[in-house]
Design an enzyme around this catalytic site. Structure first.
Site, PDB file in Angstrom:
ATOM      1  N   ASN A 135       0.801  -1.231   0.000  1.00 37.42           N
ATOM      2  CA  ASN A 135       0.000   0.000   0.000  1.00 37.42           C
ATOM      3  C   ASN A 135       0.834   1.281   0.000  1.00 37.42           C
ATOM      4  O   ASN A 135       0.430   2.294  -0.552  1.00 37.42           O
ATOM      5  CB  ASN A 135      -1.017   0.009   1.148  1.00 37.42           C
ATOM      6  N   LYS A 158      11.716  -8.458   1.560  1.00 39.88           N
ATOM      7  CA  LYS A 158      10.774  -9.301   0.829  1.00 39.88           C
ATOM      8  C   LYS A 158       9.519  -8.456   0.674  1.00 39.88           C
ATOM      9  O   LYS A 158       8.744  -8.286   1.614  1.00 39.88           O
ATOM     10  CB  LYS A 158      10.483 -10.589   1.597  1.00 39.88           C
ATOM     11  N   HIS A 159       9.334  -7.886  -0.503  1.00 41.41           N
ATOM     12  CA  HIS A 159       8.204  -6.992  -0.731  1.00 41.41           C
ATOM     13  C   HIS A 159       7.000  -7.787  -1.239  1.00 41.41           C
ATOM     14  O   HIS A 159       7.097  -8.960  -1.576  1.00 41.41           O
ATOM     15  CB  HIS A 159       8.592  -5.915  -1.745  1.00 41.41           C
ATOM     16  N   SER A 161       4.235  -9.169  -3.684  1.00 43.58           N
ATOM     17  CA  SER A 161       4.499  -9.691  -5.024  1.00 43.58           C
ATOM     18  C   SER A 161       3.946  -8.811  -6.136  1.00 43.58           C
ATOM     19  O   SER A 161       4.343  -8.974  -7.298  1.00 43.58           O
ATOM     20  CB  SER A 161       3.913 -11.101  -5.154  1.00 43.58           C
ATOM     21  N   GLY A 210       1.685  -5.740   7.609  1.00 39.94           N
ATOM     22  CA  GLY A 210       0.748  -6.450   6.767  1.00 39.94           C
ATOM     23  C   GLY A 210      -0.426  -6.979   7.553  1.00 39.94           C
ATOM     24  O   GLY A 210      -0.810  -6.417   8.586  1.00 39.94           O
ATOM     25  N   GLU A 232       3.649  -4.572  12.617  1.00 37.52           N
ATOM     26  CA  GLU A 232       2.657  -3.508  12.391  1.00 37.52           C
ATOM     27  C   GLU A 232       1.582  -4.130  11.524  1.00 37.52           C
ATOM     28  O   GLU A 232       1.766  -4.297  10.320  1.00 37.52           O
ATOM     29  CB  GLU A 232       3.317  -2.298  11.717  1.00 37.52           C
ATOM     30  N   CYS A 266      -3.439   1.334   6.866  1.00 36.83           N
ATOM     31  CA  CYS A 266      -3.750   0.767   8.184  1.00 36.83           C
ATOM     32  C   CYS A 266      -4.294   1.829   9.123  1.00 36.83           C
ATOM     33  O   CYS A 266      -5.093   1.525  10.012  1.00 36.83           O
ATOM     34  CB  CYS A 266      -2.487   0.141   8.800  1.00 36.83           C
TER      35      CYS A 266
END
Length: 459
Positions: A135, A158-159, A161, A210, A232, A266
């Protein structure tokens, strides 16, 4: 999910990527470990020079970076440009403040513990793996990466996909700033590969932003091998309006807070709890302004709300609204998927929500607002705290006693009075309950990935 850039405004797959092989992952892990071993004692001045150079590059490259964000996840171009500039601000903040935040801390009078010297020293942990969401493809990463690197750690990313080009671009930012090989690296890997990376002895800690299920998984793995984590997770932030509030200001903030980033944040206000004395006036104005927002091409300057980032994300929002509708809720505006390409969903306001509806407890990650009527401050707090989440919160009141009550009794990591919840390098960011633990940003954010070593020297 394939590692690919899919334009959320059209549904078109623009570019796909091959995941890194096991051999490539091992190479990156070793490069990160060697960077930490070699550079963990570099001076803050050395690191700050590299961080400022990286920030300078990103500032010059704002247009290219913003276009990439809009293409990959659908945020409006103006909000993408603002995100890039916020990253620049955060990088410079830690370049300027890291030495102060991590300075040795005297532990009172050393003679009390029979010492000549007694102090706390912050030292980097090592390689930190970040599992990040789509986001805020740059800012979400930067608020981990800038402090982690300034503290002397190595960073692995690791972002999500669906933002692979943003992930690789972040590597470029730090490389162009002069950071050595292994300092910051992107792993193009599927979610199933994360566990093996977390269990590798060269990885010292992890941070995740996430969903709650993803957080549970990563925290469980790290708990099994006793590694530090920061989580978070989701949020279903309350936005409480009392009779003394500036109603026009509250409605303006409510619309902004609910539709920021196309409603995919969030800390977006999601549950609007309004005192019965001002409920009707607030609801009428709020619905009118939400209905007037322009939904469309995120590259068009006239657009207020772009598409949701993924097809699944829109499906999730549809299911929440349909569930509430079928259970008797009132859809005051929106609530219908447009017949057009892309993953658009209109700004929607839902009233008459009851505890049996999914919207009562679940996070709506899109431009859907839940509207509640409260008889008094006690009922407002009861509704606000009914959620399992506790990230941010807002309360609108000019009454000093009410302000103190909200500050004390709202179950959240952050309370904003007469203002919209924001993330800012100067203030701690994080939640309680199922919204996670640990803190990002400010001095707390850089100390999360340091070992506070107690030093005692005999008198």
């Amino acid at each position: 999910m394939a590692i690919a850039t899919v334009n959320p405004a059209t549904g078109e797959t623009l570019k796909t990527f091959t995941p890194h092989s096991d051999a490539q992952i091992q190479q990156k892990l070793e490069a990160a470990h060697q960077y930490w071993l070699t550079h963990r004692y570099d001076s803050f001045e050395q690191r700050a020079d590299l961080m400022r150079a990286s920030a300078d590059f990103l500032e010059r490259d704002v247009d290219r970076a913003a276009e990439l964000l809009t293409t990959e996840m659908g945020k409006t171009l103006a909000s993408a440009q603002a995100e890039v500039r916020k990253c620049v601000e955060g990088m410079r903040f830690y370049a300027d403040r890291a030495a102060e935040f991590l300075a040795d801390e005297p532990l009172g009078d050393p003679s009390v513990v029979g010492a000549r010297r007694a102090l706390g020293r912050y030292q980097p942990m090592g390689v930190v793996l970040a599992v990040m969401p789509w986001n805020f493809p740059l800012w979400q990463v930067m608020r981990f990466a800038a402090p982690a690197l300034m503290a002397g750690n190595a960073a692995l990313l690791k972002h999500a996909s669906n933002v692979p080009q943003s992930a690789l671009y972040l590597e470029e930012v730090f490389r162009r700033g002069g950071f050595p090989e292994g300092s910051f690296q992107t792993l193009l890997i599927p979610s199933r590969t994360v566990e093996s990376v977390l269990r590798d002895t060269r990885v010292a800690a992890a941070t995740l932003t996430g969903s709650e299920p993803a957080g549970r998984s990563v925290a469980a793995i790290c708990g099994d091998v006793v590694k530090h984590t920061v989580m978070e997770l989701g949020g279903s932030d309350a936005f409480v309006v009392m009779p003394s509030a500036d109603l026009d200001g509250a409605v303006t903030a409510a619309v902004e807070g609910r539709t920021r980033n196309n409603g995919q944040s969030c800390i977006c206000a999601k549950r609007f709890i309004v005192h019965t004395d001002v409920y009707d006036a607030f609801a009428q104005d709020f619905v009118s302004r939400m209905s007037a927002l322009t939904v469309g091409d995120p590259f068009d300057p006239a657009t207020d709300v772009g598409p949701l980032a993924t097809e699944q994300g829109r499906r999730d929002i549809e299911e929440l609204v349909d569930d509430a509708r079928e259970a008797g809720a009132d859809i005051l505006c929106g609530g219908e998927q447009p017949d057009a390409p892309g993953w658009f969903y209109p700004p929607t306001v839902v009233a008459g929500i009851t505890p049996e509806m999914r919207l009562y407890l679940e996070e709506a990650f899109g431009p859907v607002a839940s509207l509640y009527r409260a008889a008094d401050i006690d009922e407002a707090l009861e509704i606000a705290n009914a959620t399992p989440f506790g990230l941010g919160s807002n309360a609108w009141t000019e009454d000093a006693a009410e302000q103190e009550r909200f500050i004390t009794d709202l179950e959240a990591g952050m309370v904003f009075i007469n203002g919209v919840t924001v993330s800012d390098p100067n203030i701690p960011f994080g939640g309680v309950k199922r919204s996670g633990y640990g803190r990002e940003l400010s001095a707390q954010g850089i100390r999360e990935f340091c070992n506070l070593k107690t030093v005692w020297v005999a008198a």
